[in-house]
Each structure stands twice: as structure tokens, then as C-alpha cells.
Design an enzyme around this catalytic site. Sequence first.
Site, PDB file in Angstrom:
ATOM      1  CG  HIS A 114       0.562   7.517  -9.343  1.00 25.24           C
ATOM      2  ND1 HIS A 114       0.519   7.550  -7.961  1.00 25.24           N
ATOM      3  CD2 HIS A 114       1.875   7.615  -9.685  1.00 25.24           C
ATOM      4  CE1 HIS A 114       1.752   7.681  -7.497  1.00 25.24           C
ATOM      5  NE2 HIS A 114       2.594   7.729  -8.514  1.00 25.24           N
ATOM      6  CE  LYS A 119       6.102  -1.166   1.518  1.00 28.28           C
ATOM      7  NZ  LYS A 119       5.728  -1.048   2.942  1.00 28.28           N
ATOM      8  CE  LYS A 143       7.422  10.186   3.108  1.00 24.62           C
ATOM      9  NZ  LYS A 143       7.604   9.956   4.576  1.00 24.62           N
ATOM     10  CE  LYS A 155       2.489   6.398   7.911  1.00 25.94           C
ATOM     11  NZ  LYS A 155       3.865   6.272   7.412  1.00 25.94           N
ATOM     12  CB  SER A 412       9.539  -0.788   2.553  1.00 29.41           C
ATOM     13  OG  SER A 412       9.428  -0.803   3.960  1.00 29.41           O
TER      14      SER A 412
END
Length: 520
Positions: A114, A119, A143, A155, A412
Site C-alpha cells: 500500500h 521496509k 508500526k 522482513k 531509518s
Amino acid sequence: MASPQIGRTGFDDSSTDPEYCGTRTVYRLALSPRCPSTWRPHPTMHLPRSQPRDRFLESVSAYFDKAANYTGFSPGLLYQVKCCNGVYRMRFPVEGDDGEVAVIEAFRAEHSYHRQPTKGGIRFSPFVTQDETIALAALMTYKCAIVDVPFGGAKGGVRIDPTQCSERFRERVTRRYTVELSKKNFIGPAVDVPAPDYGTGEKEMGWIADTYKALNPGQLNPYACVTGKPLSVHGIPGRREATGLGVYFGVCEALDQTEDMKKLKLEPGIANKRVIIQGLGNVGFHTAKFFQERGRAIITGIAEREGGIFNPDGLDVVSVFNHRVSSGSILNYPGAENVTNSMDLLERECDILVPAALENQITAENAPRIQARIIAEAANGPVTSEAEEILLQKGIFIIPDVYLNAGGVTVSYFEWLKNLSHVAFDRMVNRYAEDQNNRLISAMEILSEKTLTQDQRATVVQGPSEFDLVCHALDHSMVMGYNNIRREWKNHCLPDLRTAAFSFAIQKVGKTYLDLGIFP
């Protein structure tokens, strides 16, 4: 046997659960807005799994289902928000230090498109699984939504034990993993941006950046392909401390809510609170350090894999860390009680318990014995869904991981922006801020007829460093994120803060999908 390679829209056949894979599903339940229901997907076809689903993934799924009942979204949209959009499982050969070939199994999950890029960190552990990787990618999506970072979640995991590998072997594995990701378009500044996680750090991120740059000569933004890099490789100050500092900011904001602390029979503020920390790695160390130095909390216990130490009068975190570096263990620290089984330390009385290690640390078995007033989830998934029900019944306040450890991805994001803009943040504002401060001080000296010393003036007028800017921006992000989920919790009378966090994230991601539409 050829290693399975799964493309961006395909799924490995070892994960045939319809909630996370491509199984066609029919939903037979309508939701009414903002009221609880019992949303569940009803598959028309059942495909047996080759192995049981990971308990961590089960917990994330349960948290999602619980919160989805309050969103008012259609079942089809909820399914799209929940499912993992792409998983790549790979096996590749790497030459060992002894010349033998080692076949490495690794994963990369991209949970949601989306927002792009996706990341998420890369974990080196012998216990990495595909289900765990999917669960962590899902948490990253949520998050990012909570702290308003414009990424989808992802991940990665590589099944090796970094503590048993030489640095040269880890480098070969890291570089080959980067090549495999690049082959399938699972890495890139606008595609998928990895970061450090358990078992990895700045070195590995530097190797990834160098490998990606070599594979993409002439690209303008190659260093934006990964974050958490060393400063010499276009990293950003504060990234190493980011997750722990974010935990500190988040806990401070939670403890500043007088109404909530009154229910727990605690005074507002973090000062003088008794804290037990599980894990003295990067996150646990910096969390404990900031709690002690900035918050004036009392760190009474620290647990690690070799055992735990306890002192009701408090432990010096930096001293304990140095003791572990020199002796190889936190045990036998001067003035502290040794706790042979570190899990027993979680059951000691304290105001705040901070699990900062791995998943599934507080389960239905030990949850009844937890005595903390507040559990601050610095790790991902330290409390199982079964344990959470027990803890909530005991009146324990849980600050959920899906919000609390978002400091890492927030900083990040700042590093990614810096790499895209090719300029350090302080370079644009430092001198201007000093000039403004100088003019302000000069005006105050004229009005007060008093003059600052040269040292006093230098201290007051100094412009912000890049580290200062990063820390203040992180503070703002964590405060904003907590207010988002607390508002959701209070305004809609949701049962707990985790449900509120998931509800807020689901609505934000779902709204994006609705606004984007479906193409073609």
C-alpha cells in the site's frame, strides 16, 4: 533438489494458510461500524499445512482479528490488509572457511504494497522461519502506519548462527543474500529497503550497500537501498540508539498520562520507577541506559541468556555492560544477586518490565506470576496472545510492540531521506540557527543590561547537530504515535492499548487501499 524460488506475487507451498497465502477465500460476515463482531475468513477450500504455524504468527493473527472487529471495514478489504503480499524463500551455496560448501536457507517477506518501498530488518539466527518472517513483516506494516512513516512492512531472515561464524563467512553470506534479493527485485531504494535486526548490525548493512552499488552501476541513490549503515557509508547519527531511545520516549509519554497512572496506583513520570530489563543487546542496553540517565529510573534487574542479576537499590547499566564485555557474562556483578534462570527474573516485583530480547517470552505458563505494573514491549512479540489475556485480567498495562519499538524504522526513514537528498540535515539549518540565537541573545542583553560570558553565549547559541535533529524528530514521532493509539483506545472504548494500536493501523492502511482503488 532445486531450491524453491518464489516470485513477488507467489507463495511457497509450505505456507498454505489462506490468511497468508493465495488460497481463494469467501467471507460470510458483514461488519457494522465501530462495534465488535467476530470477523473470520471462511475458506471454501482447506489445504493442509506441511508443518504447524509458528506461535508468534498465530499471536499476530489473533491481535489483528481482535482489532479488525472494531474497524467497520468489509471482510475483503480486511483480508487484503492482513495477508502477506510477497514471500521469497531461497537456498544458496556459500563457501565455508574450510572450503566446504554450506547451503544457506533465507527468507524475505514483503507484507504490504500500500506504500512503497517496503521496509524491514534482516535477522541472522539459526531459528529463523518463514512464518516468523511473515509475522515480523506484518508488524512492520502496522508500526509504520502508527508513527506515520510512509513504508509498507517487510522482513528478512537468514538461517545462520552469527556467533559461530567468522566475519569473512558472514560477509560472504550477506553479499550472496543481497545478490539473491536483487535477482528477484526484492531490494532497492524504491522497492524494498532492509535494515539491521537481531544478529546483524552496521557491518552487514555496509556490505549490502556495497554489493547493491556494484550490481547497479550508475544508479543515483544506491546507498538508499539499505539503512542502519555506518556513518562512513552514508548512515545517520542516532540510528544505533534509535529503537532503545524510541522505547524511552514512548514509555515516558505513556507514564505522563495522569489518568492512566492513577488506575495503576503509580505516580506520573518515569523517575524512580523500578525497572527490570530482559536482554542487554542493542535495544535492551540503550533502553536501560536512557531510562537511567535521562529518566532517573532505577534498573533493579537485568536478564540475559546466561542468567540474570538483581539489586533492589539499582544497577549501573554501563558498568554491567562493561562487566559482561570483559568477563563474558553479566553474572557475578559486584553487589548484585545472581539469578540462575533468567526467566525467573521476569517474575520479580517491579514497576516496569521491559522484554527486549526475542518473541514468546511471556506465555500462558508464566503470565500468572508476572508482578510488574507495566510491560513495555521493546522486543517484537514478547507476549503471546494467550498470555496477554491473563495479564490484562490481572490489571497489568501493556505498551505494545507494534508501537513501542517503532523508533528503529522511524530513524531509518530519516536515513533513507538523507540518502535520497544527498545532504546531512544539520548542514541546512545549523548556521542559520546559530545566527538567529545570536540575535536573540544580543537583544536580551540590551534589554536586561547584562552580558553573557563567552562560554555561556557559545553554549546557548550553538545550532543543532544532526544527532540533535534526529533525536527531537524521533521524540515527536513517538509522542504523536502514542497519542494516536491512546485516542483510538479512549474515544472508541476499546478493550486495551494493543487492540487500539492495531485498529488505528488497520484503518490507516485500509483507507490507503480504498483511496488507491484496484488496478486493473
